[in-house]
Each structure stands twice: as structure tokens, then as C-alpha cells.
Write a protein that holds these residues in place. Structure first.
Motif, PDB file in Angstrom:
ATOM      1  N   ALA A 194      -2.214  11.325  10.743  1.00 23.93           N
ATOM      2  CA  ALA A 194      -3.067  10.716   9.719  1.00 23.93           C
ATOM      3  C   ALA A 194      -2.321  10.591   8.401  1.00 23.93           C
ATOM      4  O   ALA A 194      -2.433   9.576   7.698  1.00 23.93           O
ATOM      5  N   GLY A 195      -1.556  11.636   8.045  1.00 28.05           N
ATOM      6  CA  GLY A 195      -0.817  11.597   6.794  1.00 28.05           C
ATOM      7  C   GLY A 195       0.229  10.504   6.765  1.00 28.05           C
ATOM      8  O   GLY A 195       0.422   9.843   5.746  1.00 28.05           O
ATOM      9  N   ILE A 196       0.908  10.299   7.896  1.00 26.83           N
ATOM     10  CA  ILE A 196       1.918   9.251   7.980  1.00 26.83           C
ATOM     11  C   ILE A 196       1.278   7.876   7.795  1.00 26.83           C
ATOM     12  O   ILE A 196       1.783   7.024   7.061  1.00 26.83           O
ATOM     13  N   ARG A 197       0.127   7.672   8.463  1.00 25.16           N
ATOM     14  CA  ARG A 197      -0.548   6.373   8.332  1.00 25.16           C
ATOM     15  C   ARG A 197      -1.087   6.183   6.913  1.00 25.16           C
ATOM     16  O   ARG A 197      -1.033   5.079   6.355  1.00 25.16           O
ATOM     17  N   LEU A 198      -1.604   7.255   6.310  1.00 23.76           N
ATOM     18  CA  LEU A 198      -2.111   7.154   4.945  1.00 23.76           C
ATOM     19  C   LEU A 198      -0.982   6.883   3.953  1.00 23.76           C
ATOM     20  O   LEU A 198      -1.173   6.169   2.965  1.00 23.76           O
ATOM     21  N   ALA A 199       0.199   7.444   4.204  1.00 25.40           N
ATOM     22  CA  ALA A 199       1.343   7.180   3.332  1.00 25.40           C
ATOM     23  C   ALA A 199       1.708   5.702   3.367  1.00 25.40           C
ATOM     24  O   ALA A 199       1.980   5.093   2.336  1.00 25.40           O
ATOM     25  N   ARG A 200       1.715   5.134   4.574  1.00 29.70           N
ATOM     26  CA  ARG A 200       2.004   3.695   4.684  1.00 29.70           C
ATOM     27  C   ARG A 200       0.931   2.882   3.966  1.00 29.70           C
ATOM     28  O   ARG A 200       1.221   1.882   3.304  1.00 29.70           O
ATOM     29  N   MET A 201      -0.309   3.338   4.107  1.00 30.84           N
ATOM     30  CA  MET A 201      -1.420   2.644   3.468  1.00 30.84           C
ATOM     31  C   MET A 201      -1.284   2.685   1.943  1.00 30.84           C
ATOM     32  O   MET A 201      -1.420   1.661   1.262  1.00 30.84           O
ATOM     33  N   GLY A 202      -0.995   3.871   1.403  1.00 32.70           N
ATOM     34  CA  GLY A 202      -0.836   4.000  -0.036  1.00 32.70           C
ATOM     35  C   GLY A 202       0.321   3.181  -0.566  1.00 32.70           C
ATOM     36  O   GLY A 202       0.234   2.579  -1.634  1.00 32.70           O
ATOM     37  N   ARG A 203       1.418   3.155   0.211  1.00 30.39           N
ATOM     38  CA  ARG A 203       2.582   2.377  -0.212  1.00 30.39           C
ATOM     39  C   ARG A 203       2.255   0.894  -0.254  1.00 30.39           C
ATOM     40  O   ARG A 203       2.646   0.178  -1.177  1.00 30.39           O
ATOM     41  N   PHE A 204       1.508   0.428   0.742  1.00 26.14           N
ATOM     42  CA  PHE A 204       1.161  -0.984   0.783  1.00 26.14           C
ATOM     43  C   PHE A 204       0.328  -1.395  -0.425  1.00 26.14           C
ATOM     44  O   PHE A 204       0.643  -2.342  -1.141  1.00 26.14           O
TER      45      PHE A 204
END
Length: 308
Positions: A194-204
Motif C-alpha cells: 500500500a505504501g509503495i502504491r501511495l508513494a506513486r500516487m503522491g508523486r503523480f
């Protein structure tokens, strides 16, 4: 009262709505609560056998148990609240509410994929609602499906490149989602799925300002440039081109291209800048982000002593 605990009157309204066959969303609207509050209340207290009196008694028992045990803010409570908040913020960018809830659930799931049945159980909604939400998300290219090995079922997931194809909304809404993603990253942990996907989300969402200026996030050079910035931040000291390329496992030409791209668009490193010296490349804070007085205050021995 919205935001507080459910009252007996609230639970009676929920029970009446279930008896009438009303959807959770409509029941929630009638009592002024989020749909997730109603779905969790019903799931916790009997599903279709739900009654207001029994739910009220069970809640009181749980309250007594909590009072007799050390007070803890459970991870489950915090993650449920976060998923609800994330879904609301995504919905504010223009996505339908149910699609936002399904998307937030997929993003924060401890599994890489979920089936429709798992989404139905987790959200406490009808299969038709999940099916409609999945159809919307697939149409926006935000969710992909894959067959489950040895089964007729299909599993849904958020692909790694989803953010290069994500919807566009107003910049303030994207900023709030990016902020929520960063808080979720701290909650779930950077090394969790979840953290990895959220990091990508925040970066986007954080990069949308640059995108609006004409930067193509689908360009691999952008991703390489951000990787270089992350590597320099991790090193915390000057790094030569040779050492940096070796650490990243890149050919020198790829690193050179990423650095040239960064030199052309220095705002990608904001609020830092990448400086070159005889010792190599180094990440330094931009001097224009703080006033001279602020910088001096942060460097004073008195501040260091106070914090120590």
C-alpha cells in the motif's frame, strides 16, 4: 450527530432502511453519515439480521471492554478512517463516489489484487455497485483486471503506470489528494504494498503543476530524473558520475541524459537544487525557500541545544 457515535435513533433508522431494502448510501444520507459508517455498523452487528437494540447492546459491551483495557487507537480504525478520507478527496476531483471508494480500497489493500466478491464484502455494498464502479475505473484506465489462476474469477488491480493515464482535475483537489497520499504513506509504511502504491500516487499528483506547464509524465526521462534526485538525497554527500551510475545500475549515457533533463527543468528538484563540484553531484536546499533569518535561526547552537 454527524461525526460522533451512532445513537439508538440512528441504529433504528439503519434497521428500518435495511428492512425496506434501501441501499446503504441512501440510509447514510438520511442519517447524515458516510456510507462507510453504515456499512461497517451493519457488518459489525449482524449483516441482514441487524437490529437496532442488539447493535446498541453490542456497542455498549465493546465500550465496556475498551474501558477495562488499555486505550488504543487500533491500526484498523485508523486505516478505515484514512480510506474513507482518501475516497472523499478523490471524489472531490470529479470521480463518482462509489468508484472513489473502490479505487481507494484497491490502492490501500495489503494484497496486490482484489476480486469483486472481496470488494463487495469489504465495502458492504451490492455486487452491482462494485461492477458499475469497476466499469467506470476501467473506462478511465485506472484499474486493470487479470484472471485468477485455476478459477473463473477475475482480480482487479492498480497498475504501476496508472498515473500517466489518470484523470485530470483542478489543481487544488490534486494537492489535497497528494497530501493525503503522503500521510497514508507514513501510516502504512514505505516498504508495504500500500505504501509503495501511495508513494506513486503522491508523486503523480505532486507533479501535476509541472505537467500543466507542459511536462509529459509519460516521458521516461522524468522518472529517471526523479530517481537521480532521490539517489542524491539518500547519499547525503557529493557523488561522482561513475559512482552514481554504478549504484543505480545505469549506463553513463542514461545518467547523462537524466542530469541534462534536470538542468533544463530545475524545478523538478524543488525545494532542492542539484549542484556540481569537483567532488561530484550533490543535493542542496534552495536558498530562496528560506529567508536569511530563518536559515541563521536553524543553524544556531541554541536551537540545536534546545532540540537535544
Amino acid at each position: 450527530m454527524a461525526g460522533g457515535r451512532l445513537s439508538l435513533e440512528d441504529r433504528q433508522s439503519i434497521a428500518a432502511g435495511i428492512a425496506e431494502g434501501i441501499a446503504y448510501a441512501e440510509i447514510a444520507r438520511r442519517i447524515g453519515r458516510p456510507t462507510s459508517t453504515v456499512s461497517r455498523e451493519v457488518a459489525r452487528n449482524g449483516h441482514r439480521d441487524y437490529t437496532a437494540d442488539r447493535a446498541q447492546r453490542a456497542t455498549r459491551r465493546r465500550g465496556l471492554d475498551r474501558d477495562s483495557a488499555p486505550r488504543t487507537d487500533t491500526l484498523a480504525d485508523r486505516t478505515d478512517a484514512f480510506v474513507d478520507e482518501l475516497a472523499s478527496l478523490i471524489a472531490a476531483t470529479g470521480m463518482p463516489r462509489m468508484a472513489s471508494r473502490v479505487f481507494a480500497t484497491l490502492i490501500t489493500s495489503s494484497n496486490s489484487t482484489l476480486t469483486a466478491a472481496e470488494l463487495v464484502r469489504g465495502l458492504g455494498v451490492s455486487p452491482a455497485s462494485v461492477s458499475k464502479a469497476i466499469g467506470y475505473l476501467e473506462g478511465m484506465e485506472l484499474v486493470e483486471r487479470r484472471p485468477e489462476p485455476g478459477s473463473r474469477r477475475e482480480r482487479y488491480w492498480v497498475g504501476d503506470d496508472v498515473w500517466t493515464r489518470a484523470m485530470r482535475a483542478d489543481s487544488s483537489g490534486h494537492a489535497r489528494v497528494a497530501d493525503a497520499a503522503q500521510r497514508g504513506l507514513a501510516l502504512f509504511g514505505a516498504d508495504t504494498p500500500a505504501g509503495i502504491r501511495l508513494a506513486r500516487m503522491g508523486r503523480f499528483f505532486g507533479d501535476l503543476t509541472e505537467q500543466l506547464r507542459g511536462i509529459d509524465l509519460a516521458d521516461s526521462a522524468i522518472d529517471d530524473t526523479l530517481t537521480v534526485i532521490a539517489a542524491l538525497g539518500h547519499a547525503r554527500r557529493p557523488v561522482t558520475v561513475h559512482r552514481l551510475a554504478s549504484a543505480l545500475g545505469w549506463p553513463a549515457s542514461r545518467l547523462d541524459h537524466a542530469i541534462r533533463h534536470l538542468q533544463q527543468r530545475p524545478t523538478l528538484a524543488d525545494p532542492f537544487s542539484v549542484c556540481e563540484s569537483v567532488a561530484g553531484y550533490e543535493l542542496q536546499p534552495r536558498p530562496d525557500r528560506l529567508s536569511r533569518e530563518q536559515g541563521d535561526a536553524l543553524r544556531t547552537p541554541a536551537l540545536q541545544t534546545t532540540e537535544g
